[in-house]
Write a protein that holds these residues in place. Structure first.
Motif, mmCIF file in Angstrom:
data_model
loop_
_atom_site.group_PDB
_atom_site.id
_atom_site.type_symbol
_atom_site.label_atom_id
_atom_site.label_comp_id
_atom_site.label_asym_id
_atom_site.label_seq_id
_atom_site.Cartn_x
_atom_site.Cartn_y
_atom_site.Cartn_z
ATOM 1 N N CYS A 170 -7.692 -49.561 0.642
ATOM 2 C CA CYS A 170 -8.466 -51.467 1.426
ATOM 3 C C CYS A 170 -7.683 -51.562 3.142
ATOM 4 O O CYS A 170 -7.047 -50.815 3.947
ATOM 5 C CB CYS A 170 -7.122 -51.927 0.681
ATOM 6 S SG CYS A 170 -7.700 -52.459 -1.209
ATOM 7 N N GLU A 171 -8.247 -52.613 3.861
ATOM 8 C CA GLU A 171 -7.534 -53.083 5.014
ATOM 9 C C GLU A 171 -6.848 -53.689 4.553
ATOM 10 O O GLU A 171 -7.100 -54.410 3.563
ATOM 11 C CB GLU A 171 -9.209 -53.465 6.103
ATOM 12 C CG GLU A 171 -10.198 -52.721 6.005
ATOM 13 C CD GLU A 171 -9.532 -51.297 6.739
ATOM 14 O OE1 GLU A 171 -8.717 -51.863 7.510
ATOM 15 O OE2 GLU A 171 -10.767 -50.232 6.845
ATOM 16 N N VAL A 172 -5.645 -53.735 5.542
ATOM 17 C CA VAL A 172 -4.679 -54.915 5.398
ATOM 18 C C VAL A 172 -4.607 -55.236 6.684
ATOM 19 O O VAL A 172 -4.666 -55.056 7.794
ATOM 20 C CB VAL A 172 -3.633 -53.566 4.593
ATOM 21 C CG1 VAL A 172 -3.924 -52.954 3.212
ATOM 22 C CG2 VAL A 172 -2.374 -52.499 5.881
ATOM 23 N N ALA A 173 -3.378 -56.615 6.380
ATOM 24 C CA ALA A 173 -2.653 -56.909 8.025
ATOM 25 C C ALA A 173 -1.460 -57.295 7.467
ATOM 26 O O ALA A 173 -1.103 -57.070 6.078
ATOM 27 C CB ALA A 173 -3.457 -58.428 8.124
ATOM 28 N N LEU A 174 -1.726 -56.587 8.850
ATOM 29 C CA LEU A 174 0.482 -56.452 9.003
ATOM 30 C C LEU A 174 0.838 -57.640 8.882
ATOM 31 O O LEU A 174 0.328 -58.183 10.074
ATOM 32 C CB LEU A 174 1.332 -55.747 9.578
ATOM 33 C CG LEU A 174 0.450 -54.242 9.691
ATOM 34 C CD1 LEU A 174 0.911 -53.574 10.765
ATOM 35 C CD2 LEU A 174 0.751 -53.245 8.636
ATOM 36 N N ARG A 175 2.031 -58.134 8.015
ATOM 37 C CA ARG A 175 2.369 -59.407 8.069
ATOM 38 C C ARG A 175 3.243 -59.560 9.348
ATOM 39 O O ARG A 175 4.159 -60.210 10.181
ATOM 40 C CB ARG A 175 2.796 -59.861 6.877
ATOM 41 C CG ARG A 175 1.577 -60.591 5.827
ATOM 42 C CD ARG A 175 1.057 -61.982 6.791
ATOM 43 N NE ARG A 175 -0.255 -61.848 6.457
ATOM 44 C CZ ARG A 175 -1.714 -62.155 6.578
ATOM 45 N NH1 ARG A 175 -1.896 -61.908 7.311
ATOM 46 N NH2 ARG A 175 -2.977 -62.388 5.680
ATOM 47 N N ARG A 176 4.677 -58.778 8.709
ATOM 48 C CA ARG A 176 6.036 -58.398 9.121
ATOM 49 C C ARG A 176 6.869 -57.322 9.603
ATOM 50 O O ARG A 176 6.189 -56.308 8.284
ATOM 51 C CB ARG A 176 7.020 -59.778 8.427
ATOM 52 C CG ARG A 176 7.375 -58.837 7.371
ATOM 53 C CD ARG A 176 8.536 -60.573 7.130
ATOM 54 N NE ARG A 176 8.540 -59.988 6.060
ATOM 55 C CZ ARG A 176 9.994 -60.090 4.798
ATOM 56 N NH1 ARG A 176 10.803 -59.992 6.112
ATOM 57 N NH2 ARG A 176 10.107 -59.360 3.688
ATOM 58 N N ILE A 177 7.425 -56.669 9.618
ATOM 59 C CA ILE A 177 8.204 -55.595 9.814
ATOM 60 C C ILE A 177 9.917 -55.847 9.167
ATOM 61 O O ILE A 177 10.247 -56.972 9.258
ATOM 62 C CB ILE A 177 8.956 -55.085 10.543
ATOM 63 C CG1 ILE A 177 7.623 -54.342 12.142
ATOM 64 C CG2 ILE A 177 10.279 -53.659 11.314
ATOM 65 C CD1 ILE A 177 8.363 -53.969 12.854
ATOM 66 N N ALA A 218 -3.135 -47.288 4.264
ATOM 67 C CA ALA A 218 -3.379 -48.018 3.724
ATOM 68 C C ALA A 218 -5.048 -47.239 3.149
ATOM 69 O O ALA A 218 -5.392 -47.515 2.297
ATOM 70 C CB ALA A 218 -3.462 -49.895 3.908
ATOM 71 N N ARG A 219 -6.093 -47.589 4.278
ATOM 72 C CA ARG A 219 -7.468 -47.061 4.248
ATOM 73 C C ARG A 219 -7.010 -46.045 3.380
ATOM 74 O O ARG A 219 -8.140 -46.097 2.546
ATOM 75 C CB ARG A 219 -7.980 -47.227 5.811
ATOM 76 C CG ARG A 219 -9.626 -47.221 5.849
ATOM 77 C CD ARG A 219 -9.824 -47.110 7.436
ATOM 78 N NE ARG A 219 -9.000 -47.712 7.847
ATOM 79 C CZ ARG A 219 -8.467 -48.039 9.263
ATOM 80 N NH1 ARG A 219 -7.578 -47.053 9.602
ATOM 81 N NH2 ARG A 219 -8.089 -49.799 9.864
ATOM 82 N N GLU A 220 -6.352 -45.073 3.981
ATOM 83 C CA GLU A 220 -6.583 -43.870 3.721
ATOM 84 C C GLU A 220 -6.296 -43.704 1.648
ATOM 85 O O GLU A 220 -6.590 -42.926 0.524
ATOM 86 C CB GLU A 220 -5.836 -42.435 3.785
ATOM 87 C CG GLU A 220 -6.857 -42.049 5.298
ATOM 88 C CD GLU A 220 -5.686 -41.532 6.425
ATOM 89 O OE1 GLU A 220 -4.649 -40.941 5.881
ATOM 90 O OE2 GLU A 220 -6.582 -41.323 7.884
#
Length: 152
Positions: free
Chosen positions: A72-79, A66-68
């Motif tokens: 953006c910086e992301v927060a993972l919510r679920r698989i 996501a960064r590259e």
């Protein structure tokens, strides 16, 4: 851009099929539209994804991607699920063949501004599920989106 690990593998086996662990990031806006990226290799729409590197957790790979690729910086919510099979076989323009075993994460943007890297990713856009069905996209994408959006 190919990692050093993959480049070394390719030097040994050429274009032959590799089964590789990968991660893909699904991001949605407030209207539940999905963020897709137009990929430079085949000019098709995909969800941002990357191979998991040696000694890297899938979670770290998803955040790195996501960064590259989208800035953006992301927060993972679920698989969402783990995918593989015929639709996940990719032949690259250079002849390399990869069969992805893909862990699909739903994530949320926590900081940054959407910005394609203009190397691998040419364009970023949110689409409704209906809009995705008319897109020129990776053959695996409809498999995943059908799971995410479920029956109409």
């Amino acid at each position: 851009s190919m990692s050093l690990y993959l480049r070394r593998l390719r030097e040994k086996i050429g274009h032959d099929l590799l089964v590789l662990p990968s991660v893909t990031v699904l991001l949605f806006d407030a209207d539940r539209r999905v963020l897709l990226a137009r990929h430079s290799d085949a000019n098709v729409w995909v969800a941002p994804g990357v191979m998991v590197e040696p000694d890297e957790t899938p979670q770290a790979a998803a955040c790195r991607e996501a960064r590259e690729e989208i800035g953006c910086e992301v927060a993972l919510r679920r698989i969402v699920g783990v995918y593989g099979g015929a639709e996940f076989l990719v032949r690259y323009r250079n002849g390399d063949e990869v069969s992805d075993v893909m862990t699909m994460f739903e994530a949320a943007i926590v900081s940054g501004t959407l910005q394609p890297d203009h190397a691998e990713i040419l364009e970023l856009r949110y689409f409704t599920y209906a809009e995705t069905q008319a897109l020129s996209c990776a053959q695996w994408l409809p498999v995943v989106l059908a799971d995410v959006y479920g029956p109409p």
